[in-house]
Design a protein around this motif. Structure first.
Motif, PDB file in Angstrom:
ATOM      1  N   THR A  63      35.697 -76.771 -75.783  1.00 43.29           N
ATOM      2  CA  THR A  63      34.601 -77.358 -75.016  1.00 43.29           C
ATOM      3  C   THR A  63      35.084 -78.664 -74.430  1.00 43.29           C
ATOM      4  N   GLU A  64      34.518 -79.020 -73.293  1.00 43.29           N
ATOM      5  CA  GLU A  64      34.794 -80.312 -72.663  1.00 43.29           C
ATOM      6  C   GLU A  64      33.494 -80.842 -72.094  1.00 43.29           C
ATOM      7  N   GLN A  65      33.344 -82.152 -72.130  1.00 40.33           N
ATOM      8  CA  GLN A  65      32.166 -82.799 -71.574  1.00 40.33           C
ATOM      9  C   GLN A  65      32.591 -83.839 -70.564  1.00 40.33           C
ATOM     10  N   MET A  66      31.768 -83.996 -69.521  1.00 37.56           N
ATOM     11  CA  MET A  66      31.980 -85.035 -68.516  1.00 37.56           C
ATOM     12  C   MET A  66      30.636 -85.686 -68.234  1.00 37.56           C
ATOM     13  N   ARG A  67      30.656 -86.955 -67.984  1.00 37.16           N
ATOM     14  CA  ARG A  67      29.413 -87.658 -67.629  1.00 37.16           C
ATOM     15  C   ARG A  67      29.097 -87.510 -66.147  1.00 37.16           C
ATOM     16  N   GLU A  68      30.099 -87.133 -65.374  1.00 38.23           N
ATOM     17  CA  GLU A  68      29.922 -86.935 -63.940  1.00 38.23           C
ATOM     18  C   GLU A  68      28.974 -85.763 -63.677  1.00 38.23           C
ATOM     19  N   MET A  69      28.101 -85.911 -62.692  1.00 42.62           N
ATOM     20  CA  MET A  69      27.182 -84.836 -62.331  1.00 42.62           C
ATOM     21  C   MET A  69      27.785 -84.027 -61.192  1.00 42.62           C
ATOM     22  N   ILE A  70      27.833 -82.707 -61.375  1.00 39.12           N
ATOM     23  CA  ILE A  70      28.291 -81.807 -60.325  1.00 39.12           C
ATOM     24  C   ILE A  70      27.332 -80.631 -60.219  1.00 39.12           C
ATOM     25  N   ASP A  71      27.429 -79.916 -59.129  1.00 39.11           N
ATOM     26  CA  ASP A  71      26.614 -78.742 -58.877  1.00 39.11           C
ATOM     27  C   ASP A  71      26.864 -77.683 -59.961  1.00 39.11           C
ATOM     28  N   PRO A  72      25.845 -76.924 -60.374  1.00 43.33           N
ATOM     29  CA  PRO A  72      26.053 -75.896 -61.398  1.00 43.33           C
ATOM     30  C   PRO A  72      27.138 -74.872 -61.057  1.00 43.33           C
ATOM     31  N   SER A  73      27.236 -74.459 -59.801  1.00 43.80           N
ATOM     32  CA  SER A  73      28.290 -73.514 -59.412  1.00 43.80           C
ATOM     33  C   SER A  73      29.672 -74.149 -59.567  1.00 43.80           C
ATOM     34  N   GLU A  74      29.780 -75.411 -59.218  1.00 46.29           N
ATOM     35  CA  GLU A  74      31.050 -76.119 -59.395  1.00 46.29           C
ATOM     36  C   GLU A  74      31.379 -76.255 -60.880  1.00 46.29           C
ATOM     37  N   ALA A  75      30.365 -76.464 -61.704  1.00 45.49           N
ATOM     38  CA  ALA A  75      30.582 -76.549 -63.156  1.00 45.49           C
ATOM     39  C   ALA A  75      31.093 -75.215 -63.695  1.00 45.49           C
ATOM     40  N   GLU A  76      30.549 -74.095 -63.199  1.00 42.35           N
ATOM     41  CA  GLU A  76      31.023 -72.774 -63.614  1.00 42.35           C
ATOM     42  C   GLU A  76      32.483 -72.571 -63.202  1.00 42.35           C
ATOM     43  N   ALA A  77      32.820 -72.985 -61.973  1.00 47.64           N
ATOM     44  CA  ALA A  77      34.210 -72.885 -61.510  1.00 47.64           C
ATOM     45  C   ALA A  77      35.115 -73.763 -62.364  1.00 47.64           C
ATOM     46  N   LEU A  78      34.635 -74.939 -62.751  1.00 45.85           N
ATOM     47  CA  LEU A  78      35.401 -75.823 -63.625  1.00 45.85           C
ATOM     48  C   LEU A  78      35.648 -75.154 -64.977  1.00 45.85           C
ATOM     49  N   ALA A  79      34.665 -74.433 -65.489  1.00 45.45           N
ATOM     50  CA  ALA A  79      34.828 -73.724 -66.760  1.00 45.45           C
ATOM     51  C   ALA A  79      35.925 -72.664 -66.644  1.00 45.45           C
ATOM     52  N   VAL A  80      35.964 -71.951 -65.523  1.00 44.55           N
ATOM     53  CA  VAL A  80      37.022 -70.963 -65.296  1.00 44.55           C
ATOM     54  C   VAL A  80      38.376 -71.664 -65.287  1.00 44.55           C
ATOM     55  N   TYR A  81      38.463 -72.770 -64.552  1.00 47.89           N
ATOM     56  CA  TYR A  81      39.716 -73.523 -64.459  1.00 47.89           C
ATOM     57  C   TYR A  81      40.188 -73.996 -65.834  1.00 47.89           C
ATOM     58  N   VAL A  82      39.274 -74.577 -66.598  1.00 51.47           N
ATOM     59  CA  VAL A  82      39.617 -75.096 -67.925  1.00 51.47           C
ATOM     60  C   VAL A  82      40.083 -73.957 -68.845  1.00 51.47           C
ATOM     61  N   GLY A  83      39.372 -72.829 -68.801  1.00 49.84           N
ATOM     62  CA  GLY A  83      39.757 -71.689 -69.627  1.00 49.84           C
ATOM     63  C   GLY A  83      41.121 -71.133 -69.252  1.00 49.84           C
ATOM     64  N   LEU A  84      41.380 -70.966 -67.958  1.00 49.23           N
ATOM     65  CA  LEU A  84      42.675 -70.451 -67.510  1.00 49.23           C
ATOM     66  C   LEU A  84      43.810 -71.434 -67.781  1.00 49.23           C
ATOM     67  N   LYS A  85      43.515 -72.707 -67.613  1.00 52.86           N
ATOM     68  CA  LYS A  85      44.536 -73.726 -67.878  1.00 52.86           C
ATOM     69  C   LYS A  85      44.951 -73.693 -69.355  1.00 52.86           C
ATOM     70  N   GLU A  86      43.991 -73.536 -70.244  1.00 54.62           N
ATOM     71  CA  GLU A  86      44.297 -73.461 -71.680  1.00 54.62           C
ATOM     72  C   GLU A  86      45.068 -72.184 -71.997  1.00 54.62           C
TER      73      GLU A  86
END
Length: 101
Positions: free
Chosen positions: A36-59
């Motif tokens: 899991t990762e947390q950020m205080r920055e606010m982003i669009d929900p779709s961008e957050a989902e894309a970020l989750a894909v990126y974080v998962g693939l990067k790991e």
């Protein structure tokens, strides 16, 4: 056999920030790793989902996994990644990073 499935998801909470998570399972459904990762920055929900894909693939790449299936519930992100859509907003930069992994 030999493939891993990574389920990813994101959460956006107004005034709190964004959380992303990923769980990787083997062909028998056993958990291989999670994060899991947390950020205080606010982003669009779709961008957050894309970020989750990126974080998962990067790991997955960091751990040397080459054969992975990603599962998520945001059809906009799924369609954009499948069609390799191009654009100029921040989310498309994430899509480029995802494709590079």
């Amino acid at each position: 056999m030999g493939w891993l499935k990574i389920n990813v998801d994101a959460s956006v909470r107004e005034g709190i920030g964004v959380g992303v998570g990923a769980v990787c399972r083997d062909e028998e459904g056993c958990v291989v790793w999670g994060l899991t990762e947390q950020m205080r920055e606010m982003i669009d929900p779709s961008e957050a989902e894309a970020l989750a894909v990126y974080v998962g693939l990067k790991e997955a790449a960091r751990r040397g996994h080459q054969h992975v299936i990603i599962e998520l519930d945001c059809s906009m992100v799924i369609d954009a990644l499948k069609l390799q859509k191009r654009g100029r907003s921040e989310i498309y930069l994430l899509f480029d990073d995802i494709h590079s992994i």
